[in-house]
Design an enzyme around this catalytic site. Structure first.
Site, PDB file in Angstrom:
ATOM      1  N   ALA A   9      19.630  48.186  16.897  1.00 58.67           N
ATOM      2  CA  ALA A   9      18.601  48.929  18.086  1.00 58.67           C
ATOM      3  C   ALA A   9      17.598  48.821  18.811  1.00 58.67           C
ATOM      4  O   ALA A   9      16.654  49.787  19.091  1.00 58.67           O
ATOM      5  CB  ALA A   9      19.856  50.386  17.531  1.00 58.67           C
ATOM      6  N   ARG A  15      16.647  47.212  31.839  1.00 58.45           N
ATOM      7  CA  ARG A  15      17.717  47.870  33.622  1.00 58.45           C
ATOM      8  C   ARG A  15      17.927  49.108  33.265  1.00 58.45           C
ATOM      9  O   ARG A  15      19.113  49.459  34.386  1.00 58.45           O
ATOM     10  CB  ARG A  15      18.572  46.348  33.157  1.00 58.45           C
ATOM     11  N   ASP A 102      24.321  48.728  21.624  1.00 58.93           N
ATOM     12  CA  ASP A 102      25.019  48.981  23.020  1.00 58.93           C
ATOM     13  C   ASP A 102      25.981  49.067  23.507  1.00 58.93           C
ATOM     14  O   ASP A 102      26.601  48.365  23.728  1.00 58.93           O
ATOM     15  CB  ASP A 102      23.669  48.782  23.778  1.00 58.93           C
ATOM     16  N   ASN A 383      22.810  95.986  30.851  1.00 58.24           N
ATOM     17  CA  ASN A 383      22.232  95.941  29.345  1.00 58.24           C
ATOM     18  C   ASN A 383      20.655  95.548  29.020  1.00 58.24           C
ATOM     19  O   ASN A 383      19.942  95.666  27.739  1.00 58.24           O
ATOM     20  CB  ASN A 383      22.869  94.982  28.726  1.00 58.24           C
ATOM     21  N   ALA A 420      35.412 107.137  39.552  1.00 60.34           N
ATOM     22  CA  ALA A 420      34.527 105.460  40.228  1.00 60.34           C
ATOM     23  C   ALA A 420      33.680 105.876  40.638  1.00 60.34           C
ATOM     24  O   ALA A 420      32.928 107.220  40.731  1.00 60.34           O
ATOM     25  CB  ALA A 420      35.721 105.106  41.609  1.00 60.34           C
ATOM     26  N   ARG A 437      28.337 111.106  40.609  1.00 62.57           N
ATOM     27  CA  ARG A 437      28.076 110.637  41.752  1.00 62.57           C
ATOM     28  C   ARG A 437      28.384 112.014  42.487  1.00 62.57           C
ATOM     29  O   ARG A 437      28.363 112.866  42.451  1.00 62.57           O
ATOM     30  CB  ARG A 437      30.034 110.136  42.221  1.00 62.57           C
TER      31      ARG A 437
HETATM   32  C1  UD1 Z   1      23.505  38.263  22.399  1.00 62.84           C
HETATM   33  C2  UD1 Z   1      23.786  36.840  21.054  1.00 62.84           C
HETATM   34  C3  UD1 Z   1      25.385  35.772  22.120  1.00 62.84           C
HETATM   35  C4  UD1 Z   1      26.470  37.038  22.634  1.00 62.84           C
HETATM   36  C5  UD1 Z   1      26.020  38.252  22.740  1.00 62.84           C
HETATM   37  C6  UD1 Z   1      26.769  39.791  23.289  1.00 62.84           C
HETATM   38  C7  UD1 Z   1      22.132  35.619  19.985  1.00 62.84           C
HETATM   39  C8  UD1 Z   1      20.803  35.424  20.077  1.00 62.84           C
HETATM   40  N1  UD1 Z   1      22.483  36.030  21.737  1.00 62.84           N
HETATM   41  O1  UD1 Z   1      23.045  37.874  23.569  1.00 62.84           O
HETATM   42  O2  UD1 Z   1      25.185  34.573  22.087  1.00 62.84           O
HETATM   43  O3  UD1 Z   1      27.209  36.660  23.186  1.00 62.84           O
HETATM   44  O4  UD1 Z   1      25.197  38.491  21.938  1.00 62.84           O
HETATM   45  O5  UD1 Z   1      26.373  40.958  23.833  1.00 62.84           O
HETATM   46  O6  UD1 Z   1      22.057  36.148  19.564  1.00 62.84           O
HETATM   47  N2  UD1 Z   1      18.583  42.795  19.008  1.00 62.84           N
HETATM   48  C9  UD1 Z   1      17.360  43.546  18.389  1.00 62.84           C
HETATM   49  N3  UD1 Z   1      16.036  43.036  18.148  1.00 62.84           N
HETATM   50  C10 UD1 Z   1      15.810  41.537  18.721  1.00 62.84           C
HETATM   51  C11 UD1 Z   1      16.584  41.100  19.506  1.00 62.84           C
HETATM   52  C12 UD1 Z   1      17.834  41.833  20.351  1.00 62.84           C
HETATM   53  O7  UD1 Z   1      16.629  44.711  18.293  1.00 62.84           O
HETATM   54  O8  UD1 Z   1      14.211  41.218  18.332  1.00 62.84           O
HETATM   55  C13 UD1 Z   1      19.474  43.902  19.657  1.00 62.84           C
HETATM   56  C14 UD1 Z   1      19.238  44.502  21.129  1.00 62.84           C
HETATM   57  O9  UD1 Z   1      18.488  45.826  21.618  1.00 62.84           O
HETATM   58  C15 UD1 Z   1      20.948  44.133  21.710  1.00 62.84           C
HETATM   59  C16 UD1 Z   1      21.198  43.214  20.158  1.00 62.84           C
HETATM   60  O10 UD1 Z   1      19.992  42.456  19.177  1.00 62.84           O
HETATM   61  O11 UD1 Z   1      21.470  45.567  21.332  1.00 62.84           O
HETATM   62  C17 UD1 Z   1      21.997  42.143  20.518  1.00 62.84           C
HETATM   63  O12 UD1 Z   1      20.417  41.586  21.899  1.00 62.84           O
HETATM   64  P1  UD1 Z   1      20.210  40.650  23.418  1.00 62.84           P
HETATM   65  O13 UD1 Z   1      18.353  40.220  23.525  1.00 62.84           O
HETATM   66  O14 UD1 Z   1      20.242  41.460  24.058  1.00 62.84           O
HETATM   67  O15 UD1 Z   1      21.035  39.648  23.515  1.00 62.84           O
HETATM   68  P2  UD1 Z   1      22.191  38.518  23.970  1.00 62.84           P
HETATM   69  O16 UD1 Z   1      20.885  37.469  24.732  1.00 62.84           O
HETATM   70  O17 UD1 Z   1      23.235  39.361  24.749  1.00 62.84           O
END
Ligand code: UD1
Ligand code: CA
Length: 454
Positions: A9, A15, A102, A383, A420, A437
């Protein structure tokens, strides 16, 4: 088997275009990360580690959950790097399940299937999707065994045609992660340490990496923007409505009920369209909720009816009561059985006794009312004197005539009767009539004004 869960997380969620960290955006009234934590709990995980980065402190404070282990990833160098940060806190003989803050709709049933096949090697949750763009693709050999995952940005044209994708969710023996994670390289188009690289490493070591298919595409839906947040919200609400109907609740339209919290329902409850239920709401047997009502942290006793357009918050409605249409019950309202609250009535910190009626255009605040009381239209409990609040006590069987002003602190003893249009400032004893009244004067021979002639 000891299960430990690592929830990623740390990402920023650019975005979402919001100062709120992405994983705190609500789904059904709760931060999406909280849904993931609850799913992890349902799996009886021995420990839940949450990797945070962007808005780390805000996320910790918002979840306020002392049972979680928090790990900070200062720089987001990739999913593999993120998991590695949590590994020092993981027991070496555990099975580790990696979830995403997420991806809030993932079900415990799917995860149980995945964890069950990750006993001696990593296992991956995959899905076949109509639009695989953006996802990592699953690479298999001729025999169908998984050989690795290639990220969209690193994939060749032919690999881009693969429609089986990496959901991201992975389970593995802790020992495998300890062994492979430090060896991951970031030599790829994004310069990131990719978690799925551990799979190819395990395969190279002669391990068979099992895969499980997700139940549905929405279960693995990640939230990157508010369009996806809304898709997840609607799916969550759809699933909830379906569960309610299966459990015997009548919904006028399953797509026009939003439950943002916990709903307990008795037998034969019916809910009309455009109802929003928040916090903890308990509806007894036979309760009926009319259209366009909002209830937050409310209990409704059996057989009670909440009519259209009513707003109830932190209220306790007794059995067989009737509320609304257009009623507003504010915090601290307690209605005894059979009480009636009608249109354009506002109540707050008010105990309304058995069968008492407050039917029209009235404010009852800071009031203890007995049984069988009748409050006329336009009655106001005053009140508040601008500095302090005071209570009004109304005994059993009291009758308050329309358009009366009851100035607190005030006691009206049982069977008291208020004429009333009275402004009542002094206590009324048992059975007394209070009238305050101006006396009526009738003037005979009075001439009506006539229009000026010009
Ligand atoms: C990742 C997968 C991809 C998969 C997809 C599914 C990898 C390299 N790729 O891609 O194969 O199809 O998820 O949705 O794993 N996060 C961290 N720290 C970091 C990077 C990411 O906590 O350094 C967390 C992000 O907050 C997110 C999750 O890991 O919740 C996924 O990271 P994100 O960079 O979105 O991966 P994708 O490119 O979507
Ligand atoms: Ca990404």
């Amino acid at each position: 088997m000891n299960l430990e869960v690592i929830i990623l997380a740390a990402g920023q969620g650019t975005r979402m275009k919001s100062p709120l960290p992405k994983v705190l955006h609500p789904v059904a009234g709760r931060p999406m990360l909280q849904h993931v934590v609850e799913t992890a709990r349902a799996l009886q995980a021995k420990a839940i580690h949450v990797v945070v980065g962007h808005g780390a402190e805000q996320v910790r404070v918002a979840l306020d959950d002392s049972a979680l282990t928090w790990v900070t990833q200062e720089q987001q160098l990739g999913t593999g790097h993120a998991v590695l940060q949590a590994m020092p806190a993981v027991q070496p003989d555990s099975t580790v399940l990696i979830l995403y803050g997420d991806v809030p709709l993932i079900s415990a049933a799917t995860l149980e299937r995945l964890v069950a096949v990750a006993v001696s090697a990593p296992a991956l949750l995959t899905a076949r999707v109509a639009k695989p763009a953006g996802y990592g693709r699953i690479l298999r050999d001729e025999a169908g065994a998984l050989v690795g995952v290639v990220e969209h940005k690193d994939a060749s044209d032919s690999q881009l045609l693969i429609d089986e994708i990496n959901s991201g969710v992975l389970a593995a023996p802790a020992s495998d992660l300890q062994q492979y994670l430090p060896a991951i390289k970031n030599e790829n188009s994004q310069g990131e340490f990719y978690l799925p690289d551990v799979l190819a490493m395990a395969v190279a070591d002669g391990k068979a990496v099992a895969t499980c298919m997700a139940e549905s595409e929405l279960e693995i839906q990640g939230v990157n923007d508010r369009v996806q947040l809304n898709q997840v919200e609607r799916e969550f609400q759809r699933l909830q409505a379906e569960q309610l109907m299966r459990a015997g609740v009548s919904l006028a339209d399953g797509s026009r009920l939003d439950v943002r919290g916990v709903l307990h329902c008795g037998v034969d409850v019916s809910i009309d369209v455009n109802v929003v239920l928040e916090g903890v709401v308990t509806l007894g047997d036979g309760v009926s909720i009319g259209p366009n009502c909002v209830l937050r942290d409310v209990t409704v006793g059996e057989g009670a009816t909440i009519h259209a357009m009513s707003h109830l918050q932190e209220a306790d409605v007794g059995a067989a009561c009737s509320v609304g249409p257009y009623a507003r019950l504010r915090p601290g309202t307690v209605l005894g059985a059979g009480a009636r609250i009608g249109n354009f009535v506002e109540t707050k910190n008010a105990n309304i006794g058995l069968g008492s009626k407050v039917n029209h255009l009235t404010y009852i605040g800071d009031c203890d009312m007995g049984a069988g009381v009748n409050i006329g239209a336009g009655t106001i409990t005053c009140n508040y004197d601008g500095a302090n609040k005071f209570r009004t006590e109304i005994g059993d069987g009291v009758f308050v005539g329309s358009n009366s002003t009851l100035v607190a602190p005030l006691q009206i003893a049982e069977q008291g009767f208020i004429g009333a249009g009275s402004t009542v400032t002094r206590a009324v004893d048992k059975g007394e009539l209070a009238v305050s009244r101006a006396r009526q004067r009738n003037i005979s021979g009075w001439q009506r004004p006539t229009k000026n002639k010009d």
